[in-house]
Design a protein around this motif. Sequence first.
Motif, PDB file in Angstrom:
ATOM      1  N   SER A 228       0.987  -1.038  -0.072  1.00 21.72           N
ATOM      2  CA  SER A 228       0.021   0.003  -0.087  1.00 21.72           C
ATOM      3  C   SER A 228       0.804   1.346   0.046  1.00 21.72           C
ATOM      4  O   SER A 228       2.228   1.284   0.143  1.00 21.72           O
ATOM      5  N   SER A 229       0.184   2.620  -0.204  1.00 21.22           N
ATOM      6  CA  SER A 229       0.968   3.706  -0.141  1.00 21.22           C
ATOM      7  C   SER A 229       2.142   3.648  -1.274  1.00 21.22           C
ATOM      8  O   SER A 229       3.255   4.096  -0.772  1.00 21.22           O
ATOM      9  N   VAL A 230       1.938   3.071  -2.527  1.00 23.44           N
ATOM     10  CA  VAL A 230       3.045   3.142  -3.200  1.00 23.44           C
ATOM     11  C   VAL A 230       3.217   4.547  -4.017  1.00 23.44           C
ATOM     12  O   VAL A 230       2.205   5.232  -4.263  1.00 23.44           O
ATOM     13  N   ARG A 231       4.395   5.182  -3.912  1.00 20.83           N
ATOM     14  CA  ARG A 231       4.625   6.416  -4.380  1.00 20.83           C
ATOM     15  C   ARG A 231       5.978   6.338  -5.272  1.00 20.83           C
ATOM     16  O   ARG A 231       6.742   5.707  -4.776  1.00 20.83           O
ATOM     17  N   VAL A 232       6.329   7.370  -6.183  1.00 14.87           N
ATOM     18  CA  VAL A 232       7.695   7.637  -6.686  1.00 14.87           C
ATOM     19  C   VAL A 232       8.266   8.688  -5.863  1.00 14.87           C
ATOM     20  O   VAL A 232       7.839   9.855  -5.987  1.00 14.87           O
ATOM     21  N   VAL A 233       9.316   8.168  -5.555  1.00 14.89           N
ATOM     22  CA  VAL A 233      10.241   9.550  -4.813  1.00 14.89           C
ATOM     23  C   VAL A 233      11.213  10.059  -5.524  1.00 14.89           C
ATOM     24  O   VAL A 233      11.155  11.462  -5.472  1.00 14.89           O
ATOM     25  N   ARG A 234      11.688   9.491  -6.687  1.00 11.64           N
ATOM     26  CA  ARG A 234      12.709  10.276  -7.584  1.00 11.64           C
ATOM     27  C   ARG A 234      12.762   9.612  -8.774  1.00 11.64           C
ATOM     28  O   ARG A 234      12.956   8.138  -8.787  1.00 11.64           O
ATOM     29  N   ASP A 235      12.394  10.464  -9.922  1.00 14.23           N
ATOM     30  CA  ASP A 235      12.418   9.551 -11.231  1.00 14.23           C
ATOM     31  C   ASP A 235      13.355  10.228 -12.126  1.00 14.23           C
ATOM     32  O   ASP A 235      13.694  11.357 -12.338  1.00 14.23           O
ATOM     33  N   ALA A 236      14.694   9.489 -12.176  1.00 18.29           N
ATOM     34  CA  ALA A 236      15.962  10.058 -12.780  1.00 18.29           C
ATOM     35  C   ALA A 236      15.987   9.667 -14.338  1.00 18.29           C
ATOM     36  O   ALA A 236      16.925   9.816 -14.979  1.00 18.29           O
ATOM     37  N   ALA A 245       7.294   1.749 -13.108  1.00 20.27           N
ATOM     38  CA  ALA A 245       7.691   1.145 -12.097  1.00 20.27           C
ATOM     39  C   ALA A 245       6.526   1.161 -10.752  1.00 20.27           C
ATOM     40  O   ALA A 245       6.314   0.482 -10.267  1.00 20.27           O
ATOM     41  N   ASN A 246       5.718   2.334 -10.941  1.00 12.29           N
ATOM     42  CA  ASN A 246       4.506   2.265 -10.166  1.00 12.29           C
ATOM     43  C   ASN A 246       3.468   1.188 -10.236  1.00 12.29           C
ATOM     44  O   ASN A 246       3.087   0.454  -9.274  1.00 12.29           O
ATOM     45  N   ARG A 247       3.314   1.020 -11.380  1.00  8.32           N
ATOM     46  CA  ARG A 247       2.371  -0.204 -12.050  1.00  8.32           C
ATOM     47  C   ARG A 247       3.031  -1.595 -11.317  1.00  8.32           C
ATOM     48  O   ARG A 247       2.219  -2.198 -10.969  1.00  8.32           O
ATOM     49  N   VAL A 248       4.252  -1.731 -11.674  1.00  3.45           N
ATOM     50  CA  VAL A 248       4.904  -3.126 -11.438  1.00  3.45           C
ATOM     51  C   VAL A 248       5.077  -3.178  -9.777  1.00  3.45           C
ATOM     52  O   VAL A 248       4.411  -4.382  -9.334  1.00  3.45           O
ATOM     53  N   VAL A 249       5.066  -2.158  -8.868  1.00 10.01           N
ATOM     54  CA  VAL A 249       5.190  -2.539  -7.398  1.00 10.01           C
ATOM     55  C   VAL A 249       3.653  -2.547  -6.919  1.00 10.01           C
ATOM     56  O   VAL A 249       3.477  -3.470  -6.020  1.00 10.01           O
ATOM     57  N   LYS A 250       2.821  -1.856  -7.570  1.00 10.04           N
ATOM     58  CA  LYS A 250       1.423  -2.250  -7.052  1.00 10.04           C
ATOM     59  C   LYS A 250       0.972  -3.459  -7.349  1.00 10.04           C
ATOM     60  O   LYS A 250       0.171  -4.131  -6.741  1.00 10.04           O
ATOM     61  N   LYS A 251       1.480  -4.223  -8.619  1.00 11.19           N
ATOM     62  CA  LYS A 251       1.174  -5.824  -9.162  1.00 11.19           C
ATOM     63  C   LYS A 251       1.571  -6.760  -8.040  1.00 11.19           C
ATOM     64  O   LYS A 251       1.624  -7.871  -8.239  1.00 11.19           O
ATOM     65  N   MET A 252       2.977  -6.363  -7.301  1.00  7.31           N
ATOM     66  CA  MET A 252       3.623  -7.317  -6.687  1.00  7.31           C
ATOM     67  C   MET A 252       2.564  -7.973  -5.550  1.00  7.31           C
ATOM     68  O   MET A 252       1.453  -7.833  -5.085  1.00  7.31           O
ATOM     69  N   PRO A 253       3.000  -9.424  -5.553  1.00  5.29           N
ATOM     70  CA  PRO A 253       2.120 -10.422  -4.815  1.00  5.29           C
ATOM     71  C   PRO A 253       2.608  -9.914  -3.101  1.00  5.29           C
ATOM     72  O   PRO A 253       3.422  -9.085  -2.595  1.00  5.29           O
TER      73      PRO A 253
END
Length: 279
Positions: A228-236, A245-253
């Motif tokens: 939960s509470s997924v967010r991007v801290v820094r996009d270089a 990256a946000n989509r993949v992390v939310k999809k994690m088991p």
Amino acid sequence: MKSEEILKADMLDLIFDGRNKEYGAYDLRRSYPKAVAKALLVGVLIALAVLSYSILKDRFADLMASDTDVKVNLTDLEAPPPMKENEPPPPPPPTPPPPPERASVQYVPPVIKEVVANETAVTDVKDLEEKDPGVKTVEGDPNAKVNIDIKSDAIGLVEQKEKVVAVKVEDDNKVFTVVEQQPEFPGGQGAMYKWIGENLKYPSEARNNGLQGKVIMQFTVEKDGSISSVRVVRDAVGGGAGDEANRVVKKMPNWKPGRQNGKSVRVQYTLPVTFKLEE
């Protein structure tokens, strides 16, 4: 050289007769008298100059020197006034006042008085037997009423105060950053990066522009292991890499939750996701 010429010639011509007069010695001897005369003349002039200097020096010294008579006029000293006869001597200077007296405390030695103990007369045993000792056995009345006076002070000794124990209750929804046991992806960290590599898609915009780098993600692993509470801290990277990256992390088991003091707790987790183009 003929005899007539010998008479007219000087000694120098006779000496150099028949010799080479152009050698130099002839001219040197010919000019020698003139050189001697010049030297004598110069010597005389120098002597005259020195003599004149000494004479003029003495002359000017006599003129400059002058005797000055210094006359000292001594002032007439006045004689002191005559002493008057039968004149009383001047009074002596006044006597200075005595210094102020300082207050002093006189030490008085203490007086020790002898205390004589009061001697009590020793009474006879017979007198003690006849006197009342003060304590007697008195039989009470079984039918008498008994009144007990309970004072307020005595009540305070009987009452017991209740102790209030404050129990600190921890917030179950607190999100920890450091715990005793960190949350873990199923199968470990190696399995997590393998899963990300299989599910991550390189954004076309970033690929076409040759963009690559890291995206720092931050999320919370709940008590049940969910994300939960997924967010991007820094996009270089840019070019849509942060959204991917946000989509993949939310999809994690579900993860294995973190634990603190033997209980599952919420833990904040930071994860770098790398985007790199294949050469």
